[in-house]
Design a protein around this motif. Structure first.
Motif, PDB file in Angstrom:
ATOM      1  N   THR A  13      38.788  28.182  37.000  1.00 45.00           N
ATOM      2  CA  THR A  13      39.942  29.069  37.185  1.00 45.00           C
ATOM      3  C   THR A  13      41.155  28.347  37.756  1.00 45.00           C
ATOM      4  O   THR A  13      42.278  28.810  37.586  1.00 45.00           O
ATOM      5  CB  THR A  13      39.568  30.220  38.132  1.00 45.00           C
ATOM      6  OG1 THR A  13      39.118  29.687  39.388  1.00 45.00           O
ATOM      7  CG2 THR A  13      38.473  31.080  37.512  1.00 45.00           C
ATOM      8  N   SER A  14      40.946  27.204  38.405  1.00 43.39           N
ATOM      9  CA  SER A  14      42.062  26.535  39.083  1.00 43.39           C
ATOM     10  C   SER A  14      42.671  25.391  38.307  1.00 43.39           C
ATOM     11  O   SER A  14      43.776  24.926  38.642  1.00 43.39           O
ATOM     12  CB  SER A  14      41.593  26.016  40.458  1.00 43.39           C
ATOM     13  OG  SER A  14      40.545  25.073  40.301  1.00 43.39           O
ATOM     14  N   LYS A  30      42.155  25.053  28.569  1.00 42.43           N
ATOM     15  CA  LYS A  30      42.952  25.942  29.431  1.00 42.43           C
ATOM     16  C   LYS A  30      44.343  26.138  28.825  1.00 42.43           C
ATOM     17  O   LYS A  30      44.952  25.203  28.307  1.00 42.43           O
ATOM     18  CB  LYS A  30      43.093  25.345  30.835  1.00 42.43           C
ATOM     19  CG  LYS A  30      41.847  25.466  31.694  1.00 42.43           C
ATOM     20  CD  LYS A  30      41.469  26.901  32.000  1.00 42.43           C
ATOM     21  CE  LYS A  30      42.462  27.649  32.879  1.00 42.43           C
ATOM     22  NZ  LYS A  30      42.515  27.220  34.277  1.00 42.43           N
ATOM     23  N   ALA A  57      37.304  34.561  30.503  1.00 44.48           N
ATOM     24  CA  ALA A  57      37.315  35.903  31.090  1.00 44.48           C
ATOM     25  C   ALA A  57      36.020  36.648  30.793  1.00 44.48           C
ATOM     26  O   ALA A  57      35.598  37.520  31.557  1.00 44.48           O
ATOM     27  CB  ALA A  57      38.509  36.690  30.567  1.00 44.48           C
TER      28      ALA A  57
END
Length: 400
Positions: A13-14, A30, A57
C-alpha cells in the motif's frame, strides 16, 4: 534459487507508482492513483505470458502468492494458465447456463434466416409452449433423454407435429450450447425419440371447401371489412395466409404482386421472388383494401400489426364452415385439375410449389406468368359466379 516474498503487506500500500517484483514471476504494478494490479509472468513453450491476478483492493499479498503458485504449477506442466483459467470459467458458466438462456440466444442468432426475422413466432413458439415451461430453468448440462421424454410425452401422440417441431428446436438449442463450449449431450433428443416411440397420430389434411361451393362463400364476403377483403384476395390468388396478411403496397406493381423470396414457405429456390398475376377482380379488392391500409400494409389488425390467420379462420367457423383459409389452395388446385386442362407445372406454380429437380429448375427460364394470369382470371370469373367451364392452356416454348 530465485528470491521470493520480497514484498510485505505494508509495502504493497505504501510503494510509489511503478513495477515491483515479489519473486518467482509475481509482480505488483502500482498506479499513480495508489491502486495496483497483481501480474504473474510465466514462460510456456518458450513464450512469456502475463496473467492478471486481480487488484490489490480485492486480492491480498498472501492470496496473490497462493494464486501465483497454482498457475505456476500448470506452467511447469506445459499448460497455458491463461487458457486453462478461461476454460475453467467457461465450464463454471456452462453449469449455470439455463436452457431458457440458450434457447433465446439460439433464436437471436437465427433470426436473419427466419421469415420476418422470426417475429411471427413460429420458430420459437414450440419451445416456448412445450419445452421451456418444464425445462427452461434447468442448466443445459443436466438435460437428458429422460427429462425430454417426460416433457413431450403428454403431446407426443395427440399433437405429433407440434411435438416433432419442439424436439427439433430443442436439438438445435443443444447444438448451439455445444458450439458455445458448454457440456451437453448432443444425442439426448435422439435418445428421447427412441424412448417416446413411434407416434400413433395420423396426419389429416386441412379442411378445404369444394370448388363448386366457393362462389357462394365468396359472395358472402360482402361487407368490405379487412377480414372479408383478405379472404377474398386469398381465394383469388391461391397464396398462403402469411404472405397475404403481410401484403405491403410496395409489393404491388401494376397488376403483378411480387412476394419476397424469404416469405415463400417451402421454396427450394428461396433466393427467387414469386410473382402473382392479379386478375381484375383481385385488383378491385386491393383498391378497396388500400382505403383501410395502415403503414402500407393492406390488411391491418384492429389494434396493431396485421390481421391474424385465426381471425380469418374464426370468421369461417362462425359462418358454420369446417373449411379453413389455407384450404382454398386445395379448392383452387382441384378446380385446375377438374375444370381445366392446365399443365401440371403451371398448376403447381400457381400454388408457389417448386416443380422438378434442381437441374431442371436451374435451366427453366419461365415462371409461366401469362399462363397463370389466364387461369387465375378464369378462376376469378368462377368464384364471382361466372362459368367454370373447361378451357385449354397451351404451353409455348420459352414463354414467360
Amino acid at each position: 534459487m530465485r528470491a521470493t516474498n520480497r514484498l510485505s503487506a505494508k509495502s504493497v500500500t505504501s510503494l510509489a507508482p511503478g513495477k515491483y517484483n515479489d519473486g518467482a514471476g509475481l509482480w505488483l504494478h502500482k498506479r499513480d492513483d495508489g491502486g495496483g494490479q497483481w501480474v504473474l509472468r510465466v514462460t510456456v513453450h518458450g513464450r512469456r505470458r502475463e496473467m492478471g491476478l486481480g487488484s490489490i483492493a480485492d486480492v491480498s499479498l498472501k492470496s496473490a502468492r497462493e494464486a501465483a503458485e497454482k498457475w505456476r504449477d500448470l506452467a511447469r506442466r506445459d499448460l497455458d494458465p491463461i487458457k486453462e483459467r478461461a476454460k475453467a470459467k467457461r465450464a463454471a458458466h456452462g453449469n449455470l447456463q439455463t436452457l431458457k438462456d440458450i434457447a433465446q440466444d439460439a433464436f437471436e442468432s437465427r433470426k436473419a434466416e427466419l421469415k420476418g426475422d422470426g417475429l411471427a413466432g413460429q420458430w420459437f413458439s414450440p419451445l416456448q409452449l412445450h419445452i421451456l415451461p418444464k425445462l427452461g430453468a434447468l442448466p443445459v448440462s443436466e438435460i437428458d433423454q429422460k427429462e425430454i421424454r417426460n416433457t413431450l410425452a403428454p403431446i407426443w401422440h395427440s399433437k405429433a407435429e407440434t411435438a416433432r417441431k419442439a424436439l427439433n428446436r430443442l436439438s438445435i438449442c443443444l447444438k448451439h450450447a455445444a458450439a458455445l463450449g458448454l457440456d451437453v449431450d448432443l444425442q439426448a433428443t435422439d435418445k428421447a425419440r427412441a424412448l417416446l416411440g413411434k407416434s400413433r397420430h395420423k396426419a389429416t389434411n386441412i379442411p378445404a371447401m369444394p370448388w363448386q361451393e366457393v362462389p357462394a362463400f365468396y359472395a358472402s364476403l360482402s361487407d368490405g371489412s379487412v377480414t372479408h377483403l383478405a379472404l377474398r384476395l386469398l381465394i383469388l390468388t391461391g397464396v398462403r395466409s402469411a404472405p397475404l396478411r403481410f401484403l405491403h403496397e410496395d409489393q404491388i406493381d401494376d397488376d403483378v404482386w411480387t412476394i419476397p423470396a424469404e416469405a415463400m414457405k417451402g421454396r427450394k429456390d428461396a433466393t427467387v421472388d414469386f410473382r402473382v398475376p392479379l386478375s381484375a377482380e383481385a385488383m378491385a379488392v386491393i383498391a378497396e383494401a388500400r382505403r383501410q391500409a395502415r403503414g402500407g400494409f393492406l390488411f391491418p389488425s384492429v389494434k396493431r400489426g396485421v390481421i391474424s390467420d385465426m381471425t380469418m379462420a374464426m370468421l369461417m367457423t362462425r359462418a358454420g364452415h369446417k373449411a379453413r383459409p389455407h384450404g382454398f389452395r386445395s379448392s383452387l388446385r382441384d378446380w385446375l385439375a377438374e375444370a381445366t386442362d392446365a399443365p401440371h407445372e403451371v398448376a403447381e406454380t400457381i400454388l408457389g410449389h417448386a416443380v422438378g429437380g434442381a437441374v431442371e429448375r436451374a435451366y427453366r427460364r419461365t415462371d409461366y406468368l401469362e399462363q397463370r394470369r389466364a387461369l387465375l382470371a378464369r378462376w376469378a370469373k368462377h368464384v364471382t359466379g361466372g362459368t367454370g367451364a373447361i378451357f385449354s392452356i397451351v404451353l409455348k416454348e420459352g414463354a414467360a
